[in-house]
Design an enzyme around this catalytic site. Structure first.
Site, PDB file in Angstrom:
ATOM      1  CB  CYS A 276      95.837 -17.988 113.196  1.00 13.35           C
ATOM      2  SG  CYS A 276      96.060 -19.276 111.977  1.00 13.35           S
TER       3      CYS A 276
HETATM    4  N1  LIG Z   1      98.537 -20.774 108.456  1.00 15.24           N
HETATM    5  C1  LIG Z   1      98.364 -21.366 109.607  1.00 15.24           C
HETATM    6  O1  LIG Z   1      99.325 -21.529 110.351  1.00 15.24           O
HETATM    7  C2  LIG Z   1      96.998 -21.881 110.048  1.00 15.24           C
HETATM    8  C3  LIG Z   1      96.925 -22.606 111.248  1.00 15.24           C
HETATM    9  C4  LIG Z   1      95.702 -23.106 111.645  1.00 15.24           C
HETATM   10  C5  LIG Z   1      94.570 -22.871 110.885  1.00 15.24           C
HETATM   11  N2  LIG Z   1      94.636 -22.135 109.728  1.00 15.24           N
HETATM   12  C6  LIG Z   1      93.411 -21.968 108.957  1.00 15.24           C
HETATM   13  O2  LIG Z   1      93.463 -22.830 107.822  1.00 15.24           O
HETATM   14  C7  LIG Z   1      92.825 -22.220 106.706  1.00 15.24           C
HETATM   15  C8  LIG Z   1      93.780 -22.117 105.534  1.00 15.24           C
HETATM   16  O3  LIG Z   1      94.857 -21.283 105.913  1.00 15.24           O
HETATM   17  P1  LIG Z   1      96.230 -21.275 105.154  1.00 15.24           P
HETATM   18  O4  LIG Z   1      97.176 -20.528 106.013  1.00 15.24           O
HETATM   19  O5  LIG Z   1      96.610 -22.640 104.711  1.00 15.24           O
HETATM   20  O6  LIG Z   1      95.846 -20.387 103.871  1.00 15.24           O
HETATM   21  P2  LIG Z   1      96.690 -20.214 102.519  1.00 15.24           P
HETATM   22  O7  LIG Z   1      96.250 -18.941 101.929  1.00 15.24           O
HETATM   23  O8  LIG Z   1      98.129 -20.480 102.784  1.00 15.24           O
HETATM   24  O9  LIG Z   1      96.185 -21.416 101.615  1.00 15.24           O
HETATM   25  C9  LIG Z   1      94.890 -21.493 101.108  1.00 15.24           C
HETATM   26  C10 LIG Z   1      94.979 -22.113  99.724  1.00 15.24           C
HETATM   27  O10 LIG Z   1      93.644 -22.272  99.240  1.00 15.24           O
HETATM   28  C11 LIG Z   1      93.630 -21.982  97.862  1.00 15.24           C
HETATM   29  N3  LIG Z   1      92.244 -21.685  97.504  1.00 15.24           N
HETATM   30  C12 LIG Z   1      91.528 -20.567  97.719  1.00 15.24           C
HETATM   31  N4  LIG Z   1      90.270 -20.732  97.296  1.00 15.24           N
HETATM   32  C13 LIG Z   1      90.193 -21.996  96.803  1.00 15.24           C
HETATM   33  C14 LIG Z   1      89.135 -22.742  96.238  1.00 15.24           C
HETATM   34  N5  LIG Z   1      87.909 -22.254  96.099  1.00 15.24           N
HETATM   35  N6  LIG Z   1      89.416 -24.008  95.838  1.00 15.24           N
HETATM   36  C15 LIG Z   1      90.663 -24.519  95.974  1.00 15.24           C
HETATM   37  N7  LIG Z   1      91.693 -23.854  96.513  1.00 15.24           N
HETATM   38  C16 LIG Z   1      91.453 -22.600  96.926  1.00 15.24           C
HETATM   39  C17 LIG Z   1      94.600 -20.833  97.716  1.00 15.24           C
HETATM   40  O11 LIG Z   1      95.082 -20.715  96.395  1.00 15.24           O
HETATM   41  C18 LIG Z   1      95.697 -21.246  98.701  1.00 15.24           C
HETATM   42  O12 LIG Z   1      96.704 -22.011  98.078  1.00 15.24           O
HETATM   43  C19 LIG Z   1      92.301 -20.888 107.211  1.00 15.24           C
HETATM   44  O13 LIG Z   1      90.995 -21.052 107.663  1.00 15.24           O
HETATM   45  C20 LIG Z   1      93.210 -20.598 108.386  1.00 15.24           C
HETATM   46  O14 LIG Z   1      92.587 -19.754 109.339  1.00 15.24           O
HETATM   47  C21 LIG Z   1      95.841 -21.644 109.290  1.00 15.24           C
END
Ligand SMILES: NC(=O)c1ccc[n+]([C@@H]2O[C@H](COP(=O)([O-])OP(=O)(O)OC[C@H]3O[C@@H](n4cnc5c(N)ncnc54)[C@H](O)[C@@H]3O)[C@@H](O)[C@H]2O)c1
Length: 444
Positions: A276
């Site tokens: 992030c």
């Molecule tokens: N990690 C955090 O603490 C956090 C906090 C707030 C916001 N975010 C935001 O949330 C979003 C997700 O982050 P995250 O940390 O969960 O990412 P992550 O990489 O942990 O998880 C994303 C998941 O999406 C899957 N994926 C990718 N493309 C896909 C598709 N086309 N269809 C279905 N699944 C698909 C991946 O396999 C993965 O399991 C991002 O925009 C991030 O900036 C993350």
């Protein structure tokens, strides 16, 4: 109110609504747990077949979220993990939690959001609510998501609804580990979309914070992360300045935070990490250019924070020269902690990986110890490091290293082993709290 909206609200109120969460990572997995535990039926979709198979078998791939909750929900049919997007035809609410990284040129990469929207469109039906949770620039929900969904032939606002609601998870924070405890900001594309999204999240989140529209909700998330990035940059800059003056920044912060108003402590470190804070601010600076305005704080904070690993390596080199006369180029350095923050297994964008590369580019040998992240996962940015394994932190062998560099201060590290170390360079102010003092300790 449209008939579609009324029907959706009825289904939500009676908890008959079926919810699909797309992207079961750090954001999607805790969310789907909260949805399923609230009594709703949840379909979990991910393109990674390993994750789907593990969930089906009742196992978790994210250590810090535990695993005991999965099997009972899967067995009860309340959590249905799948890679099949056709199951979206059953879903009344679809929540998108896919990655939003940067390209190599530090520009927003919305390809995952766009691909997901294209996968949803053929299965969209009247009365659906689609919520984007992925962090992104203000305007994405209406300018990118909505037009792709409308290729279904359905009209947004009449047949289906879109909203944005940012995720505010803080992995490893025991006080706020349950999704429902963190207030949820919600903005819709129109009043009905917002009402439907508020009704949905209201089923399992204690406090709902509606805002005027989706762009405002998108802007809230970026503001929160830019706030952290800028304040971390400020304290990192002050660390460098105060160190030159012989003043301990850690003592300064401890004293400053006794002020009961108008001050909030931020802590210096070896550089930013995680999915992030190092990334999201650039989503705003990119979008701002479209309006011919600059976001100077964002860019300056990025510069200061990304200079930190190099600064740390320079200080480590100095300390080595002063200690045993072993130059960095002949030193064997043990890096403690490769996760980007304490008590989690997430190594994405971790400064530790950059530090290892910098140390090795100057000739040092490195090993690492991390009880949370025992293996460095393969990444495009740090391809050469993928597969390396954690070594034990052993009092009997720790003196074999010329220096120990503390990058992440997990609570389950055996810190007592440091007592035998020849030199400890600490970027987290942990060693002193563990009783280490004297010339063998360098606090950064
Ligand atoms: N990690 C955090 O603490 C956090 C906090 C707030 C916001 N975010 C935001 O949330 C979003 C997700 O982050 P995250 O940390 O969960 O990412 P992550 O990489 O942990 O998880 C994303 C998941 O999406 C899957 N994926 C990718 N493309 C896909 C598709 N086309 N269809 C279905 N699944 C698909 C991946 O396999 C993965 O399991 C991002 O925009 C991030 O900036 C993350």
């Amino acid at each position: 109110m449209t008939t579609c909206a009324t029907e959706l609200l009825d289904k939500l109120a009676s908890r008959r609504a079926i919810v699909a969460v797309i992207g079961l990572g750090y954001v999607g997995l805790p969310l789907i747990r909260a949805v399923a535990e609230s009594g709703l039926t949840a379909i979990g979709i991910d393109t990674d077949p390993t994750k789907i198979e593990m969930l089906k078998a009742g196992r978790n791939y994210l250590k810090h979220t535990g695993g005991e909750w999965i099997a009972p929900l899967v067995e009860a049919g309340r959590l249905r993990p799948t890679g099949d997007f056709a199951t979206l035809a059953e879903a009344d609410v679809i929540v998108i939690c896919v990655p939003t990284p940067l390209t190599r040129h530090m520009q927003p990469d919305l390809s995952y959001v766009e691909a997901t929207a294209r996968s949803i469109a053929p299965h969209l039906a009247p009365g659906r609510l689609v919520v984007l949770e992925s962090t992104t620039w203000p305007g994405t929900t209406t300018e990118v998501l909505k037009p792709i969904l409308e290729t279904s032939g359905l009209s947004c606002g009449r047949d289906f609804f879109v909203a944005f609601s940012p995720e505010r998870a803080d992995p490893g924070n025991a006080e706020y580990d349950a999704t429902g405890r963190i207030p949820k900001v919600i903005g819709g594309d129109g009043a009905e979309a917002r009402e439907a999204a508020c009704a949905f999240y209201g089923l399992f989140v204690e406090r709902i914070v509606p805002v005027e529209n989706a762009a405002t909700a998108e802007a809230v998330k970026l503001f929160e992360n830019i706030f952290r990035s800028v304040n971390i940059a400020l304290v990192n800059e002050l660390k460098v300045v105060y160190r030159a003056m012989g003043i301990d920044i850690w003592q300064v912060i401890e004293a400053a935070k006794t002020k009961p108003f108008g001050f909030m402590p931020f802590y210096p470190g070896p550089g930013l990490g995680g999915h992030c804070i190092p990334i999201d601010p650039y989503y705003l600076s990119w979008k701002a250019k479209e309006f011919d305005v600059r976001s100077q704080f964002v860019e300056l904070a990025g510069e200061i924070n990304s200079a930190m690993p190099r600064w740390v390596v320079d200080r480590l080199a100095e300390a080595l020269d002063r200690s045993a006369g072993t130059g960095l180029s002949r030193a064997h350095v043990l890096v403690v902690g490769i996760a980007y923050k304490k008590n989690v297994d997430d190594t994405r964008e971790s400064p530790a990986l950059r530090l290892i590369e910098l140390l090795e580019s100057r000739g040092a040998r490195t090993s690492f110890h991390d009880p949370w992240a025992p293996v460095i996962p393969p990444t495009r940015e740090h391809a050469a490091l993928g597969g390396r394994r954690s070594v034990p932190l052993d009092p009997a062998t720790i003196a074999d290293y010329d220096a120990v560099l503390i990058v992440t201060d997990h609570d389950n590290v055996d810190w007592s082993a440091l007592a035998e170390a020849r030199l400890v360079v600490d970027t987290r102010n942990r060693a002193e709290r563990e009783g280490l003092a004297g010339p063998r300790l360098v606090k950064l």
